[in-house]
Design a protein around this motif. Structure first.
Motif, PDB file in Angstrom:
ATOM      1  N   VAL A  48       0.853  -1.206   0.000  1.00 26.32           N
ATOM      2  CA  VAL A  48       0.000   0.000   0.000  1.00 26.32           C
ATOM      3  C   VAL A  48       0.882   1.248   0.000  1.00 26.32           C
ATOM      4  O   VAL A  48       0.632   2.199  -0.756  1.00 26.32           O
ATOM      5  N   VAL A  49       1.935   1.234   0.823  1.00 29.36           N
ATOM      6  CA  VAL A  49       2.865   2.367   0.866  1.00 29.36           C
ATOM      7  C   VAL A  49       3.516   2.556  -0.497  1.00 29.36           C
ATOM      8  O   VAL A  49       3.627   3.678  -1.010  1.00 29.36           O
ATOM      9  N   GLU A  50       3.925   1.443  -1.117  1.00 33.05           N
ATOM     10  CA  GLU A  50       4.587   1.505  -2.427  1.00 33.05           C
ATOM     11  C   GLU A  50       3.654   2.107  -3.484  1.00 33.05           C
ATOM     12  O   GLU A  50       4.086   2.943  -4.289  1.00 33.05           O
ATOM     13  N   VAL A  51       2.389   1.679  -3.475  1.00 32.96           N
ATOM     14  CA  VAL A  51       1.426   2.217  -4.453  1.00 32.96           C
ATOM     15  C   VAL A  51       1.274   3.725  -4.256  1.00 32.96           C
ATOM     16  O   VAL A  51       1.306   4.505  -5.221  1.00 32.96           O
ATOM     17  N   ALA A  52       1.132   4.155  -2.999  1.00 33.09           N
ATOM     18  CA  ALA A  52       0.997   5.592  -2.705  1.00 33.09           C
ATOM     19  C   ALA A  52       2.231   6.362  -3.175  1.00 33.09           C
ATOM     20  O   ALA A  52       2.113   7.437  -3.765  1.00 33.09           O
ATOM     21  N   VAL A  53       3.407   5.779  -2.944  1.00 37.86           N
ATOM     22  CA  VAL A  53       4.658   6.436  -3.357  1.00 37.86           C
ATOM     23  C   VAL A  53       4.738   6.536  -4.878  1.00 37.86           C
ATOM     24  O   VAL A  53       5.124   7.574  -5.426  1.00 37.86           O
ATOM     25  N   LEU A  54       4.333   5.464  -5.572  1.00 38.75           N
ATOM     26  CA  LEU A  54       4.396   5.471  -7.038  1.00 38.75           C
ATOM     27  C   LEU A  54       3.424   6.500  -7.626  1.00 38.75           C
ATOM     28  O   LEU A  54       3.766   7.198  -8.583  1.00 38.75           O
ATOM     29  N   VAL A  55       2.208   6.567  -7.043  1.00 43.80           N
ATOM     30  CA  VAL A  55       1.236   7.574  -7.502  1.00 43.80           C
ATOM     31  C   VAL A  55       1.835   8.970  -7.315  1.00 43.80           C
ATOM     32  O   VAL A  55       1.770   9.817  -8.207  1.00 43.80           O
ATOM     33  N   HIS A  56       2.451   9.171  -6.147  1.00 43.84           N
ATOM     34  CA  HIS A  56       3.076  10.472  -5.866  1.00 43.84           C
ATOM     35  C   HIS A  56       4.204  10.766  -6.854  1.00 43.84           C
ATOM     36  O   HIS A  56       4.330  11.901  -7.344  1.00 43.84           O
ATOM     37  N   ALA A  57       4.992   9.749  -7.145  1.00 43.90           N
ATOM     38  CA  ALA A  57       6.135   9.933  -8.050  1.00 43.90           C
ATOM     39  C   ALA A  57       5.656  10.330  -9.452  1.00 43.90           C
ATOM     40  O   ALA A  57       6.210  11.244 -10.072  1.00 43.90           O
ATOM     41  N   VAL A  58       4.608   9.640  -9.938  1.00 44.36           N
ATOM     42  CA  VAL A  58       4.080   9.950 -11.270  1.00 44.36           C
ATOM     43  C   VAL A  58       3.490  11.368 -11.282  1.00 44.36           C
ATOM     44  O   VAL A  58       3.748  12.161 -12.185  1.00 44.36           O
ATOM     45  N   TRP A  59       2.719  11.665 -10.241  1.00 44.71           N
ATOM     46  CA  TRP A  59       2.074  12.976 -10.129  1.00 44.71           C
ATOM     47  C   TRP A  59       3.125  14.091 -10.125  1.00 44.71           C
ATOM     48  O   TRP A  59       3.012  15.079 -10.847  1.00 44.71           O
ATOM     49  N   ALA A  60       4.133  13.910  -9.287  1.00 43.68           N
ATOM     50  CA  ALA A  60       5.194  14.924  -9.180  1.00 43.68           C
ATOM     51  C   ALA A  60       5.985  15.010 -10.478  1.00 43.68           C
ATOM     52  O   ALA A  60       6.392  16.104 -10.890  1.00 43.68           O
ATOM     53  N   GLY A  61       6.173  13.860 -11.134  1.00 42.26           N
ATOM     54  CA  GLY A  61       6.895  13.845 -12.413  1.00 42.26           C
ATOM     55  C   GLY A  61       6.187  14.677 -13.468  1.00 42.26           C
ATOM     56  O   GLY A  61       6.807  15.459 -14.189  1.00 42.26           O
ATOM     57  N   VAL A  62       4.848  14.509 -13.530  1.00 44.87           N
ATOM     58  CA  VAL A  62       4.041  15.284 -14.485  1.00 44.87           C
ATOM     59  C   VAL A  62       4.121  16.768 -14.132  1.00 44.87           C
ATOM     60  O   VAL A  62       4.281  17.630 -15.004  1.00 44.87           O
ATOM     61  N   ASP A  63       4.021  17.054 -12.836  1.00 50.42           N
ATOM     62  CA  ASP A  63       4.125  18.433 -12.349  1.00 50.42           C
ATOM     63  C   ASP A  63       5.444  19.076 -12.762  1.00 50.42           C
ATOM     64  O   ASP A  63       5.475  20.199 -13.278  1.00 50.42           O
ATOM     65  N   LEU A  64       6.524  18.347 -12.523  1.00 48.49           N
ATOM     66  CA  LEU A  64       7.871  18.880 -12.782  1.00 48.49           C
ATOM     67  C   LEU A  64       8.117  19.067 -14.271  1.00 48.49           C
ATOM     68  O   LEU A  64       8.744  20.041 -14.694  1.00 48.49           O
ATOM     69  N   ALA A  65       7.594  18.118 -15.068  1.00 49.10           N
ATOM     70  CA  ALA A  65       7.820  18.184 -16.517  1.00 49.10           C
ATOM     71  C   ALA A  65       7.210  19.442 -17.117  1.00 49.10           C
ATOM     72  O   ALA A  65       7.747  20.009 -18.061  1.00 49.10           O
ATOM     73  N   GLY A  66       6.075  19.878 -16.555  1.00 47.18           N
ATOM     74  CA  GLY A  66       5.400  21.043 -17.112  1.00 47.18           C
ATOM     75  C   GLY A  66       5.784  22.348 -16.454  1.00 47.18           C
ATOM     76  O   GLY A  66       5.278  23.398 -16.842  1.00 47.18           O
TER      77      GLY A  66
END
Lengths: 129, 132
Positions: A48-66
């Motif tokens: 569950v922690v890993e899934v939350a971290v991965l969602v955060h990583a993708v979200w932040a990645g999209v944020d940073l890219a733009g």
């Protein structure tokens, strides 16, 4: 894409990561106090922690890219997010090879590390917006 | 007589390896970033960050390798770590001008929840437990 607009949405994801870490840590501490060895529920908690971290990583990645942010700051956040994603996996590995209270304690260290890294990411993120 | 090769990285030793591994990665990343980007700002502090990284890497590796040699090398590394965290921790309070920026061991590891202060004591206790 403005980073400050998405940062408000990200706060929920950051909160979810910290909440997942807190819940997993509570489970590990209770089972350590009850003198229980590593259980399947511990691996579920780490997942569950890993899934939350991965969602955060993708979200932040999209944020940073733009966002128009300095490359070194981007690299810093990405390295923290990468380390966060590895934490639960390493914790699970240590729990698998040491199915005793020491394994559960390693898992506890893993979620504590993820929570500490998350706090640092939140700190860095706040300086970027 | 206990067998350090079998015991150093098993049981609670495995949790210790995990903790040392985390700090090895954290200290290495921190020191590489500090030295690579702004070494002139705080050369002593950043050099001590690098020393901390090396000590954590050596401790992790020797605990993993085990054996009598691994036990001895781990003992030396943990000893240096204890001296480092106590001396740098005290100096960072007394001689603040020496440390314009923080290291892993500054203020007895306050930036890392004082884990750097606890870790060498845990390491020495484990090494005493697995003494050949």
């Amino acid at each position: 894409m403005s980073p400050s607009t998405l940062c408000g949405v990200n706060a929920w994801v950051e909160g979810a990561v910290l909440l997942a870490c807190a819940a997993a840590a509570l489970l590990f501490v209770v089972d350590l106090v009850r003198d229980r060895n590593t259980l399947d529920s511990h691996f579920v908690a780490l997942a569950v922690v890993e899934v939350a971290v991965l969602v955060h990583a993708v979200w932040a990645g999209v944020d940073l890219a733009g966002a128009d942010i300095d490359g070194s700051d981007q690299a810093k956040v990405i390295s923290y997010l990468g380390a966060m994603a590895i934490g639960p996996v390493l914790g699970a590995y240590f729990g698998l090879i040491e199915r005793s209270r020491a394994g559960t304690f390693s898992m506890l260290l893993a979620v504590a590390t993820v929570a500490a890294l998350e706090a640092r990411v939140i700190d860095i993120w706040s300086t970027l917006v | 007589m206990s067998r350090p090769s079998a015991e150093l990285a098993s049981g609670w030793g495995r949790a210790l390896v995990f903790a040392y591994g985390v700090f090895a990665v954290a200290a290495t990343g921190r020191s590489v970033l500090q030295i690579g980007t702004d070494f002139d700002r705080a050369p002593l502090a950043y050099s001590l960050s690098l020393l901390a990284a090396v000590v954590y890497l050596v401790a992790t590796t020797s605990l993993l390798l085990g054996g009598v040699t691994g036990w001895r090398v781990a003992g030396i590394a943990v000893g240096i770590e204890l001296v480092g965290v106590l001396s740098v921790g005290a100096l960072s309070y007394v001689a603040t001008d020496l440390f314009p920026d923080r290291t892993v061991w500054s203020h007895f590891g306050q930036g890392y929840g004082f884990v750097p202060l606890v870790l060498p004591f845990a390491g020495l206790a484990w090494l005493r437990h697995t003494r050949p």
